[in-house]
Scaffold this motif. Structure first.
Motif, PDB file in Angstrom:
ATOM      1  N   LEU A  74     -27.498 -91.235  -0.236  1.00  0.00           N
ATOM      2  CA  LEU A  74     -27.980 -90.812  -1.547  1.00  0.00           C
ATOM      3  C   LEU A  74     -27.734 -91.824  -2.659  1.00  0.00           C
ATOM      4  CD1 LEU A  74     -26.562 -87.149  -1.395  1.00  0.00           C
ATOM      5  CD2 LEU A  74     -28.889 -87.888  -0.816  1.00  0.00           C
ATOM      6  N   ASP A  75     -26.950 -92.859  -2.364  1.00  0.00           N
ATOM      7  CA  ASP A  75     -26.543 -93.827  -3.382  1.00  0.00           C
ATOM      8  C   ASP A  75     -25.778 -93.152  -4.513  1.00  0.00           C
ATOM      9  OD1 ASP A  75     -26.304 -96.413  -4.336  1.00  0.00           O
ATOM     10  OD2 ASP A  75     -28.127 -96.297  -5.556  1.00  0.00           O
ATOM     11  N   LEU A  76     -24.943 -92.156  -4.158  1.00  0.00           N
ATOM     12  CA  LEU A  76     -24.144 -91.416  -5.124  1.00  0.00           C
ATOM     13  C   LEU A  76     -22.733 -91.233  -4.589  1.00  0.00           C
ATOM     14  CD1 LEU A  76     -26.660 -88.555  -6.067  1.00  0.00           C
ATOM     15  CD2 LEU A  76     -26.050 -90.514  -7.506  1.00  0.00           C
ATOM     16  N   ASP A  77     -21.757 -91.177  -5.512  1.00  0.00           N
ATOM     17  CA  ASP A  77     -20.383 -90.848  -5.126  1.00  0.00           C
ATOM     18  C   ASP A  77     -20.200 -89.338  -5.139  1.00  0.00           C
ATOM     19  OD1 ASP A  77     -19.431 -93.496  -4.815  1.00  0.00           O
ATOM     20  OD2 ASP A  77     -19.262 -93.690  -7.013  1.00  0.00           O
ATOM     21  N   MET A  78     -19.075 -88.870  -4.573  1.00  0.00           N
ATOM     22  CA  MET A  78     -18.829 -87.426  -4.472  1.00  0.00           C
ATOM     23  C   MET A  78     -18.823 -86.749  -5.844  1.00  0.00           C
ATOM     24  SD  MET A  78     -18.567 -86.195  -1.349  1.00  0.00           S
ATOM     25  CE  MET A  78     -17.559 -84.703  -1.385  1.00  0.00           C
ATOM     26  N   ASN A  79     -18.258 -87.419  -6.843  1.00  0.00           N
ATOM     27  CA  ASN A  79     -18.158 -86.771  -8.161  1.00  0.00           C
ATOM     28  C   ASN A  79     -19.488 -86.700  -8.907  1.00  0.00           C
ATOM     29  OD1 ASN A  79     -18.458 -89.436  -8.875  1.00  0.00           O
ATOM     30  ND2 ASN A  79     -16.487 -89.627  -9.907  1.00  0.00           N
ATOM     31  N   GLN A  80     -20.555 -87.240  -8.293  1.00  0.00           N
ATOM     32  CA  GLN A  80     -21.890 -87.167  -8.893  1.00  0.00           C
ATOM     33  C   GLN A  80     -22.773 -86.114  -8.221  1.00  0.00           C
ATOM     34  OE1 GLN A  80     -22.460 -91.552  -8.197  1.00  0.00           O
ATOM     35  NE2 GLN A  80     -23.205 -91.522 -10.320  1.00  0.00           N
ATOM     36  N   LEU A  81     -22.222 -85.451  -7.201  1.00  0.00           N
ATOM     37  CA  LEU A  81     -23.054 -84.576  -6.373  1.00  0.00           C
ATOM     38  C   LEU A  81     -23.137 -83.146  -6.900  1.00  0.00           C
ATOM     39  CD1 LEU A  81     -21.918 -85.613  -2.768  1.00  0.00           C
ATOM     40  CD2 LEU A  81     -23.847 -86.493  -4.105  1.00  0.00           C
ATOM     41  N   ASP A  82     -24.358 -82.614  -6.886  1.00  0.00           N
ATOM     42  CA  ASP A  82     -24.590 -81.183  -7.068  1.00  0.00           C
ATOM     43  C   ASP A  82     -24.684 -80.580  -5.671  1.00  0.00           C
ATOM     44  OD1 ASP A  82     -24.818 -81.035  -9.954  1.00  0.00           O
ATOM     45  OD2 ASP A  82     -26.679 -82.162  -9.733  1.00  0.00           O
ATOM     46  N   ILE A  83     -23.835 -79.605  -5.405  1.00  0.00           N
ATOM     47  CA  ILE A  83     -23.722 -79.017  -4.062  1.00  0.00           C
ATOM     48  C   ILE A  83     -24.349 -77.629  -4.044  1.00  0.00           C
ATOM     49  CG2 ILE A  83     -22.132 -78.305  -2.242  1.00  0.00           C
ATOM     50  CD1 ILE A  83     -22.020 -81.291  -2.722  1.00  0.00           C
ATOM     51  N   GLY A 113     -13.700 -83.270  -6.477  1.00  0.00           N
ATOM     52  CA  GLY A 113     -14.267 -83.328  -7.820  1.00  0.00           C
ATOM     53  C   GLY A 113     -15.775 -83.399  -7.889  1.00  0.00           C
ATOM     54  N   VAL A 114     -16.481 -82.644  -7.027  1.00  0.00           N
ATOM     55  CA  VAL A 114     -17.945 -82.655  -7.082  1.00  0.00           C
ATOM     56  C   VAL A 114     -18.425 -82.099  -8.419  1.00  0.00           C
ATOM     57  CG1 VAL A 114     -18.223 -82.515  -4.585  1.00  0.00           C
ATOM     58  CG2 VAL A 114     -18.065 -80.404  -5.927  1.00  0.00           C
ATOM     59  N   LYS A 115     -19.641 -82.476  -8.818  1.00  0.00           N
ATOM     60  CA  LYS A 115     -20.172 -82.138 -10.140  1.00  0.00           C
ATOM     61  C   LYS A 115     -20.380 -80.632 -10.312  1.00  0.00           C
ATOM     62  CE  LYS A 115     -23.986 -83.500 -13.190  1.00  0.00           C
ATOM     63  NZ  LYS A 115     -25.246 -84.292 -13.238  1.00  0.00           N
ATOM     64  N   SER A 116     -20.990 -79.996  -9.322  1.00  0.00           N
ATOM     65  CA  SER A 116     -21.236 -78.549  -9.401  1.00  0.00           C
ATOM     66  C   SER A 116     -21.405 -77.974  -8.008  1.00  0.00           C
ATOM     67  CB  SER A 116     -22.487 -78.247 -10.232  1.00  0.00           C
ATOM     68  OG  SER A 116     -23.654 -78.662  -9.536  1.00  0.00           O
ATOM     69  N   ILE A 117     -21.162 -76.671  -7.869  1.00  0.00           N
ATOM     70  CA  ILE A 117     -21.347 -75.969  -6.594  1.00  0.00           C
ATOM     71  C   ILE A 117     -22.140 -74.694  -6.880  1.00  0.00           C
ATOM     72  CG2 ILE A 117     -20.225 -74.836  -4.641  1.00  0.00           C
ATOM     73  CD1 ILE A 117     -17.739 -76.538  -5.187  1.00  0.00           C
ATOM     74  N   THR A 118     -23.324 -74.591  -6.289  1.00  0.00           N
ATOM     75  CA  THR A 118     -24.135 -73.378  -6.405  1.00  0.00           C
ATOM     76  C   THR A 118     -24.054 -72.629  -5.086  1.00  0.00           C
ATOM     77  OG1 THR A 118     -25.667 -74.408  -7.963  1.00  0.00           O
ATOM     78  CG2 THR A 118     -26.439 -72.432  -6.818  1.00  0.00           C
ATOM     79  N   VAL A 119     -23.605 -71.385  -5.129  1.00  0.00           N
ATOM     80  CA  VAL A 119     -23.487 -70.563  -3.923  1.00  0.00           C
ATOM     81  C   VAL A 119     -24.627 -69.554  -3.913  1.00  0.00           C
ATOM     82  CG1 VAL A 119     -22.029 -69.015  -2.582  1.00  0.00           C
ATOM     83  CG2 VAL A 119     -20.994 -70.843  -3.936  1.00  0.00           C
ATOM     84  N   VAL A 120     -25.433 -69.604  -2.860  1.00  0.00           N
ATOM     85  CA  VAL A 120     -26.580 -68.705  -2.716  1.00  0.00           C
ATOM     86  C   VAL A 120     -26.199 -67.553  -1.804  1.00  0.00           C
ATOM     87  CG1 VAL A 120     -28.994 -68.499  -1.994  1.00  0.00           C
ATOM     88  CG2 VAL A 120     -28.174 -70.637  -3.025  1.00  0.00           C
ATOM     89  N   ASN A 121     -26.367 -66.325  -2.281  1.00  0.00           N
ATOM     90  CA  ASN A 121     -26.001 -65.160  -1.485  1.00  0.00           C
ATOM     91  C   ASN A 121     -26.910 -63.973  -1.839  1.00  0.00           C
ATOM     92  OD1 ASN A 121     -24.200 -64.236   0.562  1.00  0.00           O
ATOM     93  ND2 ASN A 121     -23.220 -62.913  -0.949  1.00  0.00           N
ATOM     94  N   ARG A 122     -26.910 -62.968  -0.965  1.00  0.00           N
ATOM     95  CA  ARG A 122     -27.747 -61.789  -1.202  1.00  0.00           C
ATOM     96  C   ARG A 122     -27.290 -61.013  -2.432  1.00  0.00           C
ATOM     97  NH1 ARG A 122     -31.087 -60.519   3.058  1.00  0.00           N
ATOM     98  NH2 ARG A 122     -30.629 -61.577   5.035  1.00  0.00           N
ATOM     99  N   SER A 123     -25.955 -60.947  -2.627  1.00  0.00           N
ATOM    100  CA  SER A 123     -25.393 -60.184  -3.739  1.00  0.00           C
ATOM    101  C   SER A 123     -24.326 -61.027  -4.436  1.00  0.00           C
ATOM    102  CB  SER A 123     -24.791 -58.866  -3.238  1.00  0.00           C
ATOM    103  OG  SER A 123     -23.793 -59.125  -2.278  1.00  0.00           O
ATOM    104  N   PRO A 124     -23.992 -60.687  -5.686  1.00  0.00           N
ATOM    105  CA  PRO A 124     -23.053 -61.525  -6.449  1.00  0.00           C
ATOM    106  C   PRO A 124     -21.576 -61.318  -6.125  1.00  0.00           C
ATOM    107  CG  PRO A 124     -23.867 -59.739  -7.815  1.00  0.00           C
ATOM    108  CD  PRO A 124     -24.627 -59.648  -6.525  1.00  0.00           C
ATOM    109  N   GLY A 125     -21.197 -60.227  -5.428  1.00  0.00           N
ATOM    110  CA  GLY A 125     -19.790 -59.870  -5.244  1.00  0.00           C
ATOM    111  C   GLY A 125     -18.919 -60.981  -4.693  1.00  0.00           C
TER     112      GLY A 125
END
Length: 372
Positions: free
Chosen positions: A129-138, A158-170
């Motif tokens: 990706l030509d990116l370091d770990m701290n530049q990654l959106d996960i 120290g990744v930039k962000s983490i988006t968790v995809v799930n059926r429900s928010p709990g």
């Protein structure tokens, strides 16, 4: 595992087995075939290896050290059953475990699928990706145990962000509470492809029974370079189809197993280095334990010297009658200090002798010299 201290190895072992039999309802005969027993230095060596993670299925894993530390805390509290020897053994084992983890590399390198997945991304993100770990959106698909472990391993990097995809928010909200320092965002299932498209790296760990990321939906939604890492069984990503797309680099469980195997092999090579440290700890414990055999002699020696000191002070008490209370206290301290310095040499020598026969001869010589 049960660790105990006894003057009678056979008798003590029998009592422990009888207790286990009574508690479990399993006969002694049947129980005996399921036990292995170690005594003396073999037992000490085993405790040191266990605390260091060398006896674990996953070499170098840290959970067993926490368990040994907890065992030490429970056994040495007010209601604990550990005496002087067991307390020293458990303390030595915990210290040895910490030394092995801090002074060798045996705990480094992922040996679980989740840790290996993060390590794989860490190693390949610059090339892919030509990116370091701290530049990654996960993006993580799923919010179960594997997702939690992924967040746990991603957070220190120290990744930039983490988006968790799930059926429900709990479950995602639980992850946000568990890892407040991580920038965890929630996305519901209908927004899955949007989240994948906006992320540099997507980890798939859902309970789906067939691929949910395919060549077709990836080509339709993902335009920029992206890494896909599938840690699901059965697979959640059609990696063969995904890798036909120019901007996609997809990895599956087989790729991760290779990382795990390499790290396991590396840890196996480091076992010898760790055991050198453990030999030092074992020797230190052995020297201390053997010195316990000299305690009665040291006590006799101190008592004899104290008796002589008091007798001599009493003999000259009339000559000291003109001293003030402060001056008398000074004479008292002086006499105690002289006795302590005279005894320091022989007592230290006794404590550090690791040859039983030589120690026995020294004890007899001291008894004769000081008329003990």
């Amino acid at each position: 595992e049960i660790y105990f201290v006894t003057d009678d190895v056979h008798g003590g072992t029998r009592q422990v087995m009888e207790h286990l039999s009574a508690r479990s309802g399993v006969s002694l005969l049947e129980l005996r075939h399921s036990l292995f027993m170690l005594a003396k230095t073999d037992a000490v060596w085993h405790a040191l290896r266990v605390a260091s993670g060398l006896d674990s299925l996953v070499i170098g894993e840290g959970q067993i050290l926490s368990q040994m530390k907890r065992c030490y805390e429970i056994s040495t509290d007010d209601e604990g059953a550990a005496g002087k020897v067991l307390t020293r053994l458990l303390n030595t084992a915990v210290s040895a475990g910490k030394r092995v983890r801090s002074e060798t590399s045996i705990a480094r390198g992922g040996v679980s699928i989740s840790s290996a997945a993060v390590e794989l991304v860490d190693k390949k993100c610059v090339d892919d990706l030509d990116l370091d770990m701290n530049q990654l959106d996960i993006c993580i698909l799923g919010a179960g145990k594997m997702a939690r472990l992924l967040v746990q391993h991603l957070t220190p990097r120290g990744v930039k962000s983490i988006t968790v995809v799930n059926r429900s928010p709990g479950r995602v909200e639980e992850l946000q509470e568990m890892f407040p320092d991580s920038n965890i965002q929630l996305a519901l299932l209908p927004d899955m492809m949007k989240s994948v498209a906006e992320s540099h790296v997507t980890f798939a760990c859902t309970g789906a029974m067939e691929p949910i990321l395919t060549k077709e939906n990836l080509s339709e939604h993902v335009e920029r370079p992206a890494m896909l890492v599938d840690i699901s069984v059965p697979r959640n990503i059609d990696d063969a189809g995904a890798n036909q797309l120019d901007n996609i680099m997809a990895y599956n469980v087989d790729d991760l197993k290779a990382v795990v195997a390499a790290n396991q092999a590396k840890r196996q090579r480091l076992v010898l280095e760790a055991e050198e440290l453990l030999q030092e700890e074992k020797k230190g414990f052995g020297t201390w334990h053997q010195s316990l055999g000299t305690v009665p002699m040291i006590t006799k020696l101190q008592s004899r010297a104290e008796k002589i000191r008091k007798q001599e002070l009493k003999r000259v008490s009339n000559k000291l009658s003109g001293l003030t209370a402060s001056e008398r206290a000074t004479v008292e301290r002086l006499s105690r200090g002289i006795v302590a310095k005279l005894l320091h040499g022989p007592m230290s020598h006794l404590r550090t002798m690791d040859n039983v026969e030589n120690r026995h001869q020294t004890v007899k010589s001291l008894e004769a010299m000081f008329k003990l």
